[in-house]
Design an enzyme around this catalytic site. Structure first.
Site, PDB file in Angstrom:
ATOM      1  N   GLU A  71       0.822  -1.226   0.000  1.00  0.00           N
ATOM      2  CA  GLU A  71       0.000   0.000   0.000  1.00  0.00           C
ATOM      3  C   GLU A  71       0.851   1.270   0.000  1.00  0.00           C
ATOM      4  O   GLU A  71       0.518   2.245  -0.674  1.00  0.00           O
ATOM      5  CB  GLU A  71      -0.912  -0.018   1.236  1.00  0.00           C
ATOM      6  CG  GLU A  71      -1.950   1.085   1.237  1.00  0.00           C
ATOM      7  CD  GLU A  71      -2.977   0.885   2.348  1.00  0.00           C
ATOM      8  OE1 GLU A  71      -3.570  -0.206   2.422  1.00  0.00           O
ATOM      9  OE2 GLU A  71      -3.163   1.820   3.145  1.00  0.00           O
ATOM     10  N   ASP A  72       1.943   1.271   0.730  1.00  0.00           N
ATOM     11  CA  ASP A  72       2.662   2.527   0.975  1.00  0.00           C
ATOM     12  C   ASP A  72       4.047   2.611   0.347  1.00  0.00           C
ATOM     13  O   ASP A  72       4.714   3.643   0.483  1.00  0.00           O
ATOM     14  CB  ASP A  72       2.811   2.747   2.492  1.00  0.00           C
ATOM     15  CG  ASP A  72       1.471   2.981   3.175  1.00  0.00           C
ATOM     16  OD1 ASP A  72       0.527   3.393   2.488  1.00  0.00           O
ATOM     17  OD2 ASP A  72       1.386   2.742   4.396  1.00  0.00           O
TER      18      ASP A  72
HETATM   19  P1  NDP Z   1      -5.895   9.000   7.676  1.00  0.00           P
HETATM   20  O1  NDP Z   1      -6.156   7.771   6.928  1.00  0.00           O
HETATM   21  O2  NDP Z   1      -5.596  10.251   6.939  1.00  0.00           O
HETATM   22  O3  NDP Z   1      -4.737   8.813   8.711  1.00  0.00           O
HETATM   23  C1  NDP Z   1      -4.764   7.726   9.599  1.00  0.00           C
HETATM   24  C2  NDP Z   1      -3.783   6.683   9.147  1.00  0.00           C
HETATM   25  O4  NDP Z   1      -2.478   7.243   9.181  1.00  0.00           O
HETATM   26  C3  NDP Z   1      -3.766   5.508  10.073  1.00  0.00           C
HETATM   27  O5  NDP Z   1      -4.739   4.567   9.681  1.00  0.00           O
HETATM   28  C4  NDP Z   1      -2.347   5.009   9.910  1.00  0.00           C
HETATM   29  O6  NDP Z   1      -2.381   4.160   8.768  1.00  0.00           O
HETATM   30  C5  NDP Z   1      -1.531   6.249   9.576  1.00  0.00           C
HETATM   31  N1  NDP Z   1      -0.730   6.876  10.645  1.00  0.00           N
HETATM   32  C6  NDP Z   1       0.530   7.348  10.502  1.00  0.00           C
HETATM   33  N2  NDP Z   1       0.966   7.920  11.626  1.00  0.00           N
HETATM   34  C7  NDP Z   1      -0.017   7.808  12.537  1.00  0.00           C
HETATM   35  C8  NDP Z   1      -0.122   8.204  13.916  1.00  0.00           C
HETATM   36  N3  NDP Z   1       0.872   8.840  14.568  1.00  0.00           N
HETATM   37  N4  NDP Z   1      -1.288   7.953  14.570  1.00  0.00           N
HETATM   38  C9  NDP Z   1      -2.285   7.297  13.926  1.00  0.00           C
HETATM   39  N5  NDP Z   1      -2.247   6.902  12.619  1.00  0.00           N
HETATM   40  C10 NDP Z   1      -1.104   7.155  11.928  1.00  0.00           C
HETATM   41  O7  NDP Z   1      -7.111   9.268   8.674  1.00  0.00           O
HETATM   42  P2  NDP Z   1      -8.613   9.492   8.310  1.00  0.00           P
HETATM   43  O8  NDP Z   1      -8.736  10.064   6.959  1.00  0.00           O
HETATM   44  O9  NDP Z   1      -9.317   8.225   8.625  1.00  0.00           O
HETATM   45  O10 NDP Z   1      -9.083  10.568   9.344  1.00  0.00           O
HETATM   46  C11 NDP Z   1      -9.870  10.231  10.448  1.00  0.00           C
HETATM   47  C12 NDP Z   1     -11.257  10.743  10.279  1.00  0.00           C
HETATM   48  O11 NDP Z   1     -11.235  12.147  10.064  1.00  0.00           O
HETATM   49  C13 NDP Z   1     -11.979  10.113   9.099  1.00  0.00           C
HETATM   50  O12 NDP Z   1     -13.188   9.546   9.579  1.00  0.00           O
HETATM   51  C14 NDP Z   1     -12.257  11.242   8.121  1.00  0.00           C
HETATM   52  O13 NDP Z   1     -13.589  11.236   7.649  1.00  0.00           O
HETATM   53  C15 NDP Z   1     -12.027  12.472   8.920  1.00  0.00           C
HETATM   54  N6  NDP Z   1     -11.243  13.433   8.164  1.00  0.00           N
HETATM   55  C16 NDP Z   1     -11.127  14.664   8.657  1.00  0.00           C
HETATM   56  C17 NDP Z   1     -10.389  15.596   8.014  1.00  0.00           C
HETATM   57  C18 NDP Z   1     -10.222  16.886   8.650  1.00  0.00           C
HETATM   58  O14 NDP Z   1     -10.729  17.100   9.724  1.00  0.00           O
HETATM   59  N7  NDP Z   1      -9.476  17.770   8.080  1.00  0.00           N
HETATM   60  C19 NDP Z   1      -9.766  15.333   6.716  1.00  0.00           C
HETATM   61  C20 NDP Z   1      -9.859  13.984   6.305  1.00  0.00           C
HETATM   62  C21 NDP Z   1     -10.595  13.086   7.039  1.00  0.00           C
HETATM   63  P3  NDP Z   1      -1.340   2.950   8.486  1.00  0.00           P
HETATM   64  O15 NDP Z   1      -1.482   1.902   9.517  1.00  0.00           O
HETATM   65  O16 NDP Z   1      -1.740   2.487   7.117  1.00  0.00           O
HETATM   66  O17 NDP Z   1      -0.006   3.632   8.493  1.00  0.00           O
END
Ligand code: NDP
Ligand code: ZN
Length: 176
Positions: free
Chosen positions: A63-64
């Site tokens: 994926e990444d």
């Molecule tokens: P993202 O997918 O953008 O980010 C979360 C992912 O980032 C994790 O699943 C993980 O994936 C990775 N990651 C890397 N570093 C960290 C860390 N320190 N802590 C946790 N995760 C980390 O998140 P979402 O888009 O899901 O955002 C959460 C919610 O917010 C969603 O429900 C969305 O609808 C909403 N949202 C809000 C926005 C805003 O307020 N501006 C914009 C976009 C979304 P991995 O395990 O693959 O590395």
């Protein structure tokens, strides 16, 4: 049971593949810390099968990073590659759709993929509390917790200790 040498080879490959990536926390931790945390969660909850352990180490490589399924097949065999593919989002889709599909697909994953996904979500919730992205508002963290809970609802029934560990992390998600 897993051969420690094979586990080290998977960690070596994952560390190389993720070498230019950082987590989203303020300290910009090396990305490999996360796959290492995911495999450690499995190990600490009694998982000893080579397929989920190797797939956990490699779970974000396709994926990444530029890693292909064929590379994983060549290095670790079809079964490990298949589990990594099961937990890989289709990046050609819009993000909201990918998030929906994780919820829809969760109940249909193999038992090994469910283990990896459970540990992945535990790790991410723990990071959101202990080392969160510096620019995430409370609402975004809360939304992530709600979404992760919906994904994990479809993963239950394969490993109760991991499910309890998820629930314990989820219960910490009160940000105000
Ligand atoms: P993202 O997918 O953008 O980010 C979360 C992912 O980032 C994790 O699943 C993980 O994936 C990775 N990651 C890397 N570093 C960290 C860390 N320190 N802590 C946790 N995760 C980390 O998140 P979402 O888009 O899901 O955002 C959460 C919610 O917010 C969603 O429900 C969305 O609808 C909403 N949202 C809000 C926005 C805003 O307020 N501006 C914009 C976009 C979304 P991995 O395990 O693959 O590395
Ligand atoms: Zn992950």
């Amino acid at each position: 049971m897993i051969d420690p040498g094979e586990l080290l080879h998977a960690l070596d490959l994952a560390a190389t593949k993720h070498r230019d990536q950082r987590r989203k926390d303020a300290a910009k931790s090396p990305y490999i810390n996360h796959p290492l945390a995911v495999v450690t969660l499995l190990w600490d909850h009694g998982v000893r099968d080579r397929i989920p352990l190797l797939a956990a180490v490699l779970h974000d490589t396709i994926e990444d990073t530029g890693t292909t399924r064929e590379e994983l097949v060549a290095a670790f065999g079809e079964e490990v590659a298949a589990v990594v593919c099961e937990v890989t989002d289709d990046k050609s889709l819009a993000k909201d759709r990918r998030k929906e599909l994780q919820i829809e697909h969760a109940p249909h994953l193999s038992a090994h993929a469910k283990l990896v996904k459970l540990a992945d979500k535990i790790s991410n919730l723990r990071d959101l509390i202990d080392s969160p992205p510096h620019d995430w508002a409370v609402e975004r963290k809360e939304a992530y917790f709600v979404w992760a809970g919906r994904v994990v609802a479809g993963l239950r029934g394969v490993h109760e200790p991991l499910e309890r560990a998820f629930d314990a992390q989820h219960a910490r998600g009160t940000f105000r």
